[in-house]
Write an enzyme that holds these catalytic residues in place. Structure first.
Site, PDB file in Angstrom:
ATOM      1  N   GLY A  45       0.795  -1.221   0.000  1.00 31.64           N
ATOM      2  CA  GLY A  45       0.000   0.000   0.000  1.00 31.64           C
ATOM      3  C   GLY A  45       0.833   1.280   0.000  1.00 31.64           C
ATOM      4  O   GLY A  45       1.831   1.394  -0.709  1.00 31.64           O
ATOM      5  N   ILE A  95      -3.915  -0.292  10.953  1.00 30.06           N
ATOM      6  CA  ILE A  95      -4.998  -1.245  10.696  1.00 30.06           C
ATOM      7  C   ILE A  95      -6.341  -0.578  10.984  1.00 30.06           C
ATOM      8  O   ILE A  95      -6.397   0.458  11.661  1.00 30.06           O
ATOM      9  CB  ILE A  95      -4.877  -2.507  11.578  1.00 30.06           C
ATOM     10  CG1 ILE A  95      -4.849  -2.136  13.076  1.00 30.06           C
ATOM     11  CG2 ILE A  95      -3.670  -3.340  11.195  1.00 30.06           C
ATOM     12  CD1 ILE A  95      -5.033  -3.329  14.014  1.00 30.06           C
ATOM     13  N   GLN A 144     -14.765   9.796  12.191  1.00 28.16           N
ATOM     14  CA  GLN A 144     -15.540   9.031  11.217  1.00 28.16           C
ATOM     15  C   GLN A 144     -16.426   8.035  11.947  1.00 28.16           C
ATOM     16  O   GLN A 144     -15.925   7.247  12.768  1.00 28.16           O
ATOM     17  CB  GLN A 144     -14.586   8.297  10.256  1.00 28.16           C
ATOM     18  CG  GLN A 144     -15.267   7.385   9.266  1.00 28.16           C
ATOM     19  CD  GLN A 144     -16.228   8.142   8.336  1.00 28.16           C
ATOM     20  OE1 GLN A 144     -15.900   9.202   7.805  1.00 28.16           O
ATOM     21  NE2 GLN A 144     -17.429   7.609   8.181  1.00 28.16           N
ATOM     22  N   TYR A 178     -10.161   4.004  15.515  1.00 23.12           N
ATOM     23  CA  TYR A 178      -9.196   4.501  14.506  1.00 23.12           C
ATOM     24  C   TYR A 178      -9.056   6.025  14.589  1.00 23.12           C
ATOM     25  O   TYR A 178      -7.950   6.554  14.567  1.00 23.12           O
ATOM     26  CB  TYR A 178      -9.702   4.074  13.133  1.00 23.12           C
ATOM     27  CG  TYR A 178      -8.797   4.372  11.963  1.00 23.12           C
ATOM     28  CD1 TYR A 178      -7.773   3.499  11.596  1.00 23.12           C
ATOM     29  CD2 TYR A 178      -8.982   5.517  11.198  1.00 23.12           C
ATOM     30  CE1 TYR A 178      -6.968   3.765  10.506  1.00 23.12           C
ATOM     31  CE2 TYR A 178      -8.180   5.794  10.100  1.00 23.12           C
ATOM     32  CZ  TYR A 178      -7.171   4.909   9.753  1.00 23.12           C
ATOM     33  OH  TYR A 178      -6.374   5.181   8.666  1.00 23.12           O
ATOM     34  N   GLY A 186      -6.228  11.446   2.706  1.00 22.25           N
ATOM     35  CA  GLY A 186      -7.645  11.142   2.536  1.00 22.25           C
ATOM     36  C   GLY A 186      -7.742   9.746   1.934  1.00 22.25           C
ATOM     37  O   GLY A 186      -6.921   8.875   2.236  1.00 22.25           O
ATOM     38  N   TYR A 187      -8.745   9.522   1.078  1.00 23.35           N
ATOM     39  CA  TYR A 187      -8.908   8.191   0.465  1.00 23.35           C
ATOM     40  C   TYR A 187      -7.819   7.957  -0.582  1.00 23.35           C
ATOM     41  O   TYR A 187      -7.726   8.697  -1.569  1.00 23.35           O
ATOM     42  CB  TYR A 187     -10.282   8.061  -0.192  1.00 23.35           C
ATOM     43  CG  TYR A 187     -11.368   7.760   0.800  1.00 23.35           C
ATOM     44  CD1 TYR A 187     -11.618   6.448   1.201  1.00 23.35           C
ATOM     45  CD2 TYR A 187     -12.143   8.781   1.341  1.00 23.35           C
ATOM     46  CE1 TYR A 187     -12.618   6.166   2.125  1.00 23.35           C
ATOM     47  CE2 TYR A 187     -13.142   8.502   2.263  1.00 23.35           C
ATOM     48  CZ  TYR A 187     -13.373   7.194   2.644  1.00 23.35           C
ATOM     49  OH  TYR A 187     -14.363   6.910   3.563  1.00 23.35           O
TER      50      TYR A 187
END
Ligand code: NDP
Length: 241
Positions: A13, A85, A141, A147, A178-179
């Site tokens: 990633g 994670i 979120q 998280y 961000g994403y």
């Protein structure tokens, strides 16, 4: 240049992009991972970057792992705390185990890793610590109380440590992605991604891991020596602090 960079969760990633970009920039790079031996072996084969398996949530394991890295490459000049994670659930369904796992990895992992290289950085009067937090540590979120708490904690850790490191030539900064189009995000249902998530991102797309990696390379450089305690947001305009 001869500097050594250690990237936690550097085999997949965002971390893999960071490891590769630092190697490209001339660092001797060590990438750590938790358990996915296959992905780590593939990454090493493709990039030539050494990988080391240990849990960032385990202080003793971190000490032993960093000692192995120092023996192979030398003392760590640049530490990128990237391993992270998710264990998502709405709070009324979140178990103590889900809370603990996320805090251990995403927050305590920063203590466990940074504490072991901090003395050496102080002695050598140079260091770079770069913590990968998250947009969800900034805005919170739903479904991610664990998280969001850990990632917000990473920002407090960054700011406090920046003040301690400044006189010793150590900068400590955070990046809030961000994403980003990693396996984790690409695994989200295509319909949810295109109809619900991407419309919330003003630039109209996911970020690429390399876009985070380029920030890390800059923050690690000598040129970034005046930047410390800062939070760099890279979220396509989704959230402003
Ligand atoms: P991935 O799930 O793709 O990769 C995670 C990496 O961390 C893997 O190398 C994994 O090892 C390693 N890792 C996980 N737990 C541990 C542990 N306890 N000890 C050591 N290594 C561990 O994650 P991403 O690339 O998506 O995310 C990287 C970071 O960026 C995380 O901190 C995440 O919270 C943050 N982030 C990601 C966003 C995104 O959109 N993807 C957005 C905002 C922040 P293994 O391969 O063995 O599992």
């Amino acid at each position: 240049m001869g500097r050594v960079a250690l990237v936690t969760g550097g085999s997949r990633g965002i971390g893999a992009a960071i490891s590769s970009a630092l190697k490209e920039a001339g660092y001797a790079v060590a990438a750590t991972y938790a358990g996915n031996d296959e992905a780590a072996a593939k990454f090493t084969k493709e990039t030539g970057i050494r990988t080391y398996k240990f849990d960032v949530g385990d202080y003793e394991a971190c000490g032993a792992g960093i000692a192995r890295i120092a023996a192979d490459l030398g003392p760590v000049d640049v530490l990128v705390n990237n391993a992270g994670i998710t264990r998502d659930a709405m709070f009324h369904k979140m178990t103590p185990q889900m809370w603990k796992e996320v805090i251990d990895t995403n927050l305590t992992g920063l203590f466990n890793m940074t504490h072991q290289v901090w003395g050496g950085m102080r002695d050598r009067k140079f260091g770079r610590v770069i913590n990968i937090s998250s947009i969800n540590g900034q805005k919170g979120q739903a479904g991610q109380a664990n998280y969001s708490a850990a990632k917000a904690g990473d920002l407090g850790f960054t700011k406090a440590l920046a003040q301690e490191g400044a006189r010793a030539g150590i900068t400590v900064n955070a990046i809030c992605p961000g994403y980003i189009a990693t396996e984790m995000v690409k695994a989200i249902d295509e319909k949810v991604l295109t109809e619900r998530i991407i419309p919330q991102i003003p630039v109209g797309r996911l970020g690429e891991p390399e876009e985070i990696a380029r920030i890390v390379v800059f923050l690690a450089s000598d040129e970034a020596g005046f930047i410390t305690g800062s939070t760099v947001s890279a979220n396509g305009g989704q959230f402003f602090v």
